[in-house]
Design an enzyme around this catalytic site. Structure first.
Site, PDB file in Angstrom:
ATOM      1  N   SER A 181      -4.415   0.414  14.228  1.00  0.00           N
ATOM      2  CA  SER A 181      -5.107   2.013  14.350  1.00  0.00           C
ATOM      3  C   SER A 181      -5.682   1.853  15.586  1.00  0.00           C
ATOM      4  O   SER A 181      -6.088   0.980  16.294  1.00  0.00           O
ATOM      5  CB  SER A 181      -6.365   1.810  13.081  1.00  0.00           C
ATOM      6  OG  SER A 181      -6.971   2.829  13.360  1.00  0.00           O
ATOM      7  N   TYR A 188     -13.556  -2.056   9.892  1.00  0.00           N
ATOM      8  CA  TYR A 188     -12.148  -1.561   9.842  1.00  0.00           C
ATOM      9  C   TYR A 188     -11.978  -1.867  11.419  1.00  0.00           C
ATOM     10  O   TYR A 188     -10.313  -2.240  11.466  1.00  0.00           O
ATOM     11  CB  TYR A 188     -12.128  -0.118   9.673  1.00  0.00           C
ATOM     12  CG  TYR A 188     -10.779   0.497   9.456  1.00  0.00           C
ATOM     13  CD1 TYR A 188      -9.990   0.332   8.519  1.00  0.00           C
ATOM     14  CD2 TYR A 188     -10.379   1.314  10.392  1.00  0.00           C
ATOM     15  CE1 TYR A 188      -9.042   1.010   8.425  1.00  0.00           C
ATOM     16  CE2 TYR A 188      -9.083   2.021  10.430  1.00  0.00           C
ATOM     17  CZ  TYR A 188      -8.432   1.835   9.257  1.00  0.00           C
ATOM     18  OH  TYR A 188      -7.185   2.273   9.331  1.00  0.00           O
ATOM     19  N   ALA A 189     -12.594  -1.547  12.423  1.00  0.00           N
ATOM     20  CA  ALA A 189     -11.983  -1.726  13.669  1.00  0.00           C
ATOM     21  C   ALA A 189     -11.698  -3.416  13.973  1.00  0.00           C
ATOM     22  O   ALA A 189     -10.566  -3.572  14.736  1.00  0.00           O
ATOM     23  CB  ALA A 189     -12.973  -1.343  14.630  1.00  0.00           C
ATOM     24  N   GLY A 217       0.836  -1.306   0.036  1.00  0.00           N
ATOM     25  CA  GLY A 217      -0.143   0.050   0.060  1.00  0.00           C
ATOM     26  C   GLY A 217       0.858   1.289  -0.128  1.00  0.00           C
ATOM     27  O   GLY A 217       0.521   2.263   0.623  1.00  0.00           O
ATOM     28  N   ASP A 221      -2.371  -7.600  -5.718  1.00  0.00           N
ATOM     29  CA  ASP A 221      -3.546  -7.464  -4.888  1.00  0.00           C
ATOM     30  C   ASP A 221      -3.188  -8.361  -3.580  1.00  0.00           C
ATOM     31  O   ASP A 221      -2.952  -9.620  -3.697  1.00  0.00           O
ATOM     32  CB  ASP A 221      -4.716  -8.238  -5.393  1.00  0.00           C
ATOM     33  CG  ASP A 221      -5.917  -8.090  -4.698  1.00  0.00           C
ATOM     34  OD1 ASP A 221      -5.767  -7.950  -3.562  1.00  0.00           O
ATOM     35  OD2 ASP A 221      -6.885  -8.727  -5.145  1.00  0.00           O
ATOM     36  N   VAL A 222      -2.526  -7.735  -2.572  1.00  0.00           N
ATOM     37  CA  VAL A 222      -2.056  -8.518  -1.273  1.00  0.00           C
ATOM     38  C   VAL A 222      -3.135  -9.371  -0.707  1.00  0.00           C
ATOM     39  O   VAL A 222      -2.888 -10.080   0.261  1.00  0.00           O
ATOM     40  CB  VAL A 222      -1.645  -7.574  -0.438  1.00  0.00           C
ATOM     41  CG1 VAL A 222      -0.250  -7.125  -0.962  1.00  0.00           C
ATOM     42  CG2 VAL A 222      -2.381  -6.257   0.131  1.00  0.00           C
TER      43      VAL A 222
END
Length: 252
Positions: free
Chosen positions: A142, A154-155, A13, A63-64
């Site tokens: 994060s 996301y969390a 990324g 595409d990882v």
């Protein structure tokens, strides 16, 4: 500085934001950097920035979230750049929504890109690192891992990064491979700009709002996260493993 002379680093990324800043920082300190993004074309601007400063880098498209694609590109990196010593799992996306509105596809995509990709890359990298009995892996978590409204996917992914990190440190430690994570707070990137738009604000107003409730009274910059990653993959952090370091200006 030349802390990473003779080392090859893969940063995923790395076309923009924290990934680009990290690739630049590692290259400035002597690493040869494989700049990975979804396409090689997207990664070229970062490569150009590195080479303009006299560093060494090469763009790779991958595409990882695709396990087999990761294995192929890592084999190419080792063959073309002469090894693999440092892995920075930075690739990530957001698909924010409240739970009751979140499409299952957005849950799957965010978990795949933000968490499964780190597994894919770490599994591919350890093949080479175990052989040489040396390696440094840092994955981006994060502050959202502690919970964030509208970011269930996301969390969950970023909390998963912390568990993956702790486990890989246990499994890979006997092979002299250090594994850590960095959990940024609010960093001024295109991703946080998109978050501002999602909540009906501008990036500038959103940053001002966040700054007001952050003890250091400002938001962070990608270069500040890159400096922490550089520390964790250096010999200065040779006895640091299995840790998640929050870099958030003192926010709670």
């Amino acid at each position: 500085m030349s802390r990473f002379s003779g080392r090859t680093a893969v940063v995923t990324g790395a076309a923009q934001g924290i990934g680009a800043a990290t690739a630049l920082r590692l290259a400035e300190e002597g690493a040869t950097v494989a700049v990975l993004d979804l396409t090689a074309e997207r990664a070229r601007a970062t490569v150009d920035a590195i080479t303009a400063k006299g560093g060494s880098a090469r763009a790779y498209g991958c595409d990882v979230a695709d396990h087999e694609a990761v294995e192929r590109v890592f084999a190419s990196v080792v063959e073309e750049l002469g090894g693999l010593h440092i892995l920075v799992n930075n690739a990530g996306i957001t698909r924010d929504n409240l739970l009751f509105r979140m499409p299952k596809a957005d849950w799957d995509t965010v978990l795949s890109v933000n968490l499964t990709s780190a597994f894919n890359c770490a599994q591919a990298a350890q093949t080479y690192m175990v052989r040489q009995k040396y390696g440094r892996i840092v994955s981006l978590s994060s502050r959202s891992a502690l919970g964030a409204r509208g970011q269930a996917n996301y969390a969950a992914a970023k909390a998963g990064i912390q568990g993956l990190t702790a486990t890989l440190a246990i499994e890979l430690g006997p092979y002299n491979i250090n594994v850590n994570a960095v959990a940024p707070g609010y960093i001024a990137t295109s991703m946080t700009a998109a978050t501002a738009e999602r909540v009906g604000s501008t990036p500038e107003d959103h940053q001002a709002e966040v700054s007001a409730r952050t003890p250091l009274r400002r938001v962070g910059q990608p270069e500040e996260i890159a400096s922490v990653v550089a520390f964790l993959v250096s010999e200065d952090a040779s006895y640091v493993s299995g840790q998640t370091l929050y870099v958030n200006g003192g926010a709670r």
